[in-house]
Scaffold this motif. Sequence first.
Motif, PDB file in Angstrom:
ATOM      1  N   VAL A   1     -90.298  18.854 -71.059  1.00 47.48           N
ATOM      2  CA  VAL A   1     -89.954  18.505 -72.437  1.00 47.48           C
ATOM      3  C   VAL A   1     -89.814  16.993 -72.585  1.00 47.48           C
ATOM      4  O   VAL A   1     -90.277  16.397 -73.568  1.00 47.48           O
ATOM      5  N   ALA A   2     -89.186  16.352 -71.590  1.00 49.61           N
ATOM      6  CA  ALA A   2     -89.021  14.895 -71.633  1.00 49.61           C
ATOM      7  C   ALA A   2     -90.378  14.192 -71.642  1.00 49.61           C
ATOM      8  O   ALA A   2     -90.585  13.217 -72.378  1.00 49.61           O
ATOM      9  N   LEU A   3     -91.312  14.682 -70.837  1.00 48.15           N
ATOM     10  CA  LEU A   3     -92.657  14.099 -70.826  1.00 48.15           C
ATOM     11  C   LEU A   3     -93.362  14.347 -72.151  1.00 48.15           C
ATOM     12  O   LEU A   3     -94.045  13.455 -72.682  1.00 48.15           O
ATOM     13  N   LEU A   4     -93.214  15.549 -72.699  1.00 49.60           N
ATOM     14  CA  LEU A   4     -93.877  15.908 -73.951  1.00 49.60           C
ATOM     15  C   LEU A   4     -93.454  14.991 -75.086  1.00 49.60           C
ATOM     16  O   LEU A   4     -94.289  14.567 -75.901  1.00 49.60           O
ATOM     17  N   TYR A   5     -92.163  14.658 -75.144  1.00 54.50           N
ATOM     18  CA  TYR A   5     -91.651  13.805 -76.217  1.00 54.50           C
ATOM     19  C   TYR A   5     -91.581  12.328 -75.811  1.00 54.50           C
ATOM     20  O   TYR A   5     -90.955  11.526 -76.491  1.00 54.50           O
ATOM     21  N   ARG A   6     -92.206  12.002 -74.695  1.00 58.58           N
ATOM     22  CA  ARG A   6     -92.308  10.623 -74.209  1.00 58.58           C
ATOM     23  C   ARG A   6     -90.934   9.982 -74.004  1.00 58.58           C
ATOM     24  O   ARG A   6     -90.743   8.794 -74.256  1.00 58.58           O
TER      25      ARG A   6
ATOM     26  N   TYR B   1     -89.278   8.868 -71.336  1.00 61.66           N
ATOM     27  CA  TYR B   1     -89.587   8.589 -69.938  1.00 61.66           C
ATOM     28  C   TYR B   1     -88.348   8.308 -69.094  1.00 61.66           C
ATOM     29  O   TYR B   1     -88.330   8.623 -67.902  1.00 61.66           O
ATOM     30  N   LEU B   2     -87.313   7.723 -69.699  1.00 63.50           N
ATOM     31  CA  LEU B   2     -86.069   7.522 -68.959  1.00 63.50           C
ATOM     32  C   LEU B   2     -85.484   8.859 -68.556  1.00 63.50           C
ATOM     33  O   LEU B   2     -85.103   9.071 -67.391  1.00 63.50           O
ATOM     34  N   GLU B   3     -85.409   9.793 -69.516  1.00 62.14           N
ATOM     35  CA  GLU B   3     -84.875  11.130 -69.222  1.00 62.14           C
ATOM     36  C   GLU B   3     -85.778  11.870 -68.230  1.00 62.14           C
ATOM     37  O   GLU B   3     -85.283  12.609 -67.373  1.00 62.14           O
ATOM     38  N   ALA B   4     -87.098  11.658 -68.347  1.00 66.02           N
ATOM     39  CA  ALA B   4     -88.029  12.303 -67.401  1.00 66.02           C
ATOM     40  C   ALA B   4     -87.741  11.843 -65.977  1.00 66.02           C
ATOM     41  O   ALA B   4     -87.722  12.657 -65.037  1.00 66.02           O
ATOM     42  N   LYS B   5     -87.476  10.554 -65.816  1.00 71.47           N
ATOM     43  CA  LYS B   5     -87.153  10.029 -64.480  1.00 71.47           C
ATOM     44  C   LYS B   5     -85.835  10.618 -63.985  1.00 71.47           C
ATOM     45  O   LYS B   5     -85.694  10.927 -62.800  1.00 71.47           O
ATOM     46  N   ILE B   6     -84.882  10.745 -64.900  1.00 72.46           N
ATOM     47  CA  ILE B   6     -83.569  11.288 -64.519  1.00 72.46           C
ATOM     48  C   ILE B   6     -83.695  12.735 -64.055  1.00 72.46           C
ATOM     49  O   ILE B   6     -83.149  13.110 -63.000  1.00 72.46           O
TER      50      ILE B   6
ATOM     51  N   ILE C   1     -74.385  14.716 -82.006  1.00 72.36           N
ATOM     52  CA  ILE C   1     -75.368  15.654 -81.449  1.00 72.36           C
ATOM     53  C   ILE C   1     -76.789  15.248 -81.822  1.00 72.36           C
ATOM     54  O   ILE C   1     -77.683  15.186 -80.964  1.00 72.36           O
ATOM     55  N   GLU C   2     -77.011  14.949 -83.069  1.00 72.80           N
ATOM     56  CA  GLU C   2     -78.364  14.654 -83.530  1.00 72.80           C
ATOM     57  C   GLU C   2     -78.859  13.287 -83.076  1.00 72.80           C
ATOM     58  O   GLU C   2     -80.045  12.974 -83.233  1.00 72.80           O
ATOM     59  N   GLY C   3     -77.966  12.482 -82.489  1.00 74.23           N
ATOM     60  CA  GLY C   3     -78.377  11.185 -81.975  1.00 74.23           C
ATOM     61  C   GLY C   3     -78.865  11.245 -80.538  1.00 74.23           C
ATOM     62  O   GLY C   3     -79.285  10.222 -79.973  1.00 74.23           O
ATOM     63  N   GLN C   4     -78.828  12.442 -79.931  1.00 73.87           N
ATOM     64  CA  GLN C   4     -79.252  12.588 -78.536  1.00 73.87           C
ATOM     65  C   GLN C   4     -80.751  12.865 -78.451  1.00 73.87           C
ATOM     66  O   GLN C   4     -81.374  13.303 -79.411  1.00 73.87           O
ATOM     67  N   THR C   5     -81.301  12.618 -77.280  1.00 72.64           N
ATOM     68  CA  THR C   5     -82.729  12.863 -77.072  1.00 72.64           C
ATOM     69  C   THR C   5     -83.001  14.359 -77.014  1.00 72.64           C
ATOM     70  O   THR C   5     -82.110  15.158 -76.709  1.00 72.64           O
ATOM     71  N   LYS C   6     -84.226  14.719 -77.283  1.00 69.89           N
ATOM     72  CA  LYS C   6     -84.595  16.137 -77.316  1.00 69.89           C
ATOM     73  C   LYS C   6     -84.471  16.795 -75.944  1.00 69.89           C
ATOM     74  O   LYS C   6     -84.089  17.964 -75.837  1.00 69.89           O
ATOM     75  N   SER C   7     -84.781  16.061 -74.891  1.00 76.61           N
ATOM     76  CA  SER C   7     -84.709  16.654 -73.552  1.00 76.61           C
ATOM     77  C   SER C   7     -83.262  16.945 -73.148  1.00 76.61           C
ATOM     78  O   SER C   7     -82.986  17.973 -72.516  1.00 76.61           O
ATOM     79  N   ILE C   8     -82.333  16.058 -73.514  1.00 77.10           N
ATOM     80  CA  ILE C   8     -80.919  16.288 -73.195  1.00 77.10           C
ATOM     81  C   ILE C   8     -80.405  17.508 -73.942  1.00 77.10           C
ATOM     82  O   ILE C   8     -79.723  18.374 -73.367  1.00 77.10           O
ATOM     83  N   LEU C   9     -80.738  17.608 -75.223  1.00 74.82           N
ATOM     84  CA  LEU C   9     -80.294  18.761 -76.016  1.00 74.82           C
ATOM     85  C   LEU C   9     -80.971  20.044 -75.537  1.00 74.82           C
ATOM     86  O   LEU C   9     -80.354  21.122 -75.566  1.00 74.82           O
TER      87      LEU C   9
END
Length: 510
Positions: free
Chosen positions: A31-36, A38-43, A124-132
């Motif tokens: 999901v993190a990669l899909l929504y670009r 990249y920081l969350e993808a690395k995490i 809540i709505e200020g968080q990234t999609k991958s975290i949620l």
Amino acid sequence: MKSDLNYHSVIRMMGVLFLVLGMAFIPTFAVALLYREYLEAKIFLACLVPCFIAGLVLIKAFPPKEIKTRHRDVYLIVTLCWLISSVVGAIPLLAAGTFNNPIDAFFEMCSGFSTTGATVLSDIEGQTKSILFWRSFTHWMGGMGIIVFMAALLPSMGIGVQMIAGAETPGPTMTKLKAKFSDTAKDLYKLYIAFTIAEVILLLIGGVNLYDSLVHTFGTVGTGGFSNYGDSVGHFQSPYVHWVIIVFMLLCGINFNLYFLIPKKRIKEFFADEELRWYLGIIGIVSALIAICLFVYTSGASVDATGFEGTSIEGAVLLPTGIERTIRESVFHVVSLITTTGYAISNYDVWPTFCRMLVIIITISGACSSSTGGGVKVVRLMTAVKFVRRGFRQKLHPNRVVNLTINKKPIQQQVATDIVYFIFLYVLILFLGTFIISFDGFDLTTNFTAALTCLSNVGPGLNVVGPAMNFTEFSDLSTFVLAILMIAGRLELFTFVMLFSPRFWNSNRV
């Protein structure tokens, strides 16, 4: 002190857990990669790789041994699995900056895996999609139970998994559908996945995008309640979406073992189940009472800035108007609370006191045994009522023998005793939790419902922790205590509380 714990099996099981957690990070990484992001993808990549390595190393270093799994091992394994999952699951939230406080991150993941849905996340709505997505996916993992999830993915664990899974299964007893528990786990997950796919499709038909459909489906079938919107399901101003979620919350609050009667054409036996009848009866009666009460007290309706219908604006209590809307709101919240999902489409904290009392009662009740719901469970309340009724009959007729039965079958003495123990322990822990968090200085309703909703794995309570609020106001001590209550409630109390007994760690003590 001398303990006869089988640490070899305990460590091996932790290896299996790390391997499964590594697998669980993969969808969120995608999901993190899909929504670009990249920081969350690395995490998430930095989390899943070490989990895989740790899992493989531990499994290799501690191969299966012909050592019988005992109850002491089971209690320790199950509790460690849930606590470690919450700790590991919290790492991405800290690394991504979602939380700066480890206790808050731990609370959020305890809430996720235990399918409670309480949150200390303000924006809540200020968080990234991958975290949620990750916090909602933990609902889906925890809904059936982490051990059951592990058994479905990795059936050859080399450990007596049935006894272990039985310690985390919600309800007085665990039903094994097939000779091998791994086969039972697979069958349960086939049904679980079928519910998940069906709800996602129906939400897509209702105009909800795929991401939102997945997030809210995870919260529905896992009876969790996390949403990617601050106003929960109230964000979707669609009666169709509300009714779809109502149906699936209701379905997932039913004993999953009953569904396997349907393919065998035992429909009559399905609907004859006593716990199911009580469950549907409670929903019907309480929904009707709340709807009637709302009709009587109706004084207008509106939508505030958060999107919650029925909130208070400048001191005016605004309640739903219109027959369909009133029925929908009452049914939605009754089903959401009794199944311990915790979703909301309006702020029921402004309902009349009579309705709020009913909210507390069904929060205690919970769903059916062997469902994804929490709470005391309908079967336990049903048995308690029968105990009281038998007491009255024996007072009138002292020599009369009255047997306790469920579905016309006698209740085993040990099961009945365990139910009584559970209810007493539930009340004790509830009041102890309320007492500890009372040092924060909030009102009694806030303290009591905060402890209650965490212990019953519901999510929102009343007042400061109402459906339009969250748990951010509590101190670190109270936040930690509430997080522990969630895990204790999800593990049916005994499994978790047992570890605090000196007798658990010393096998020489009786």
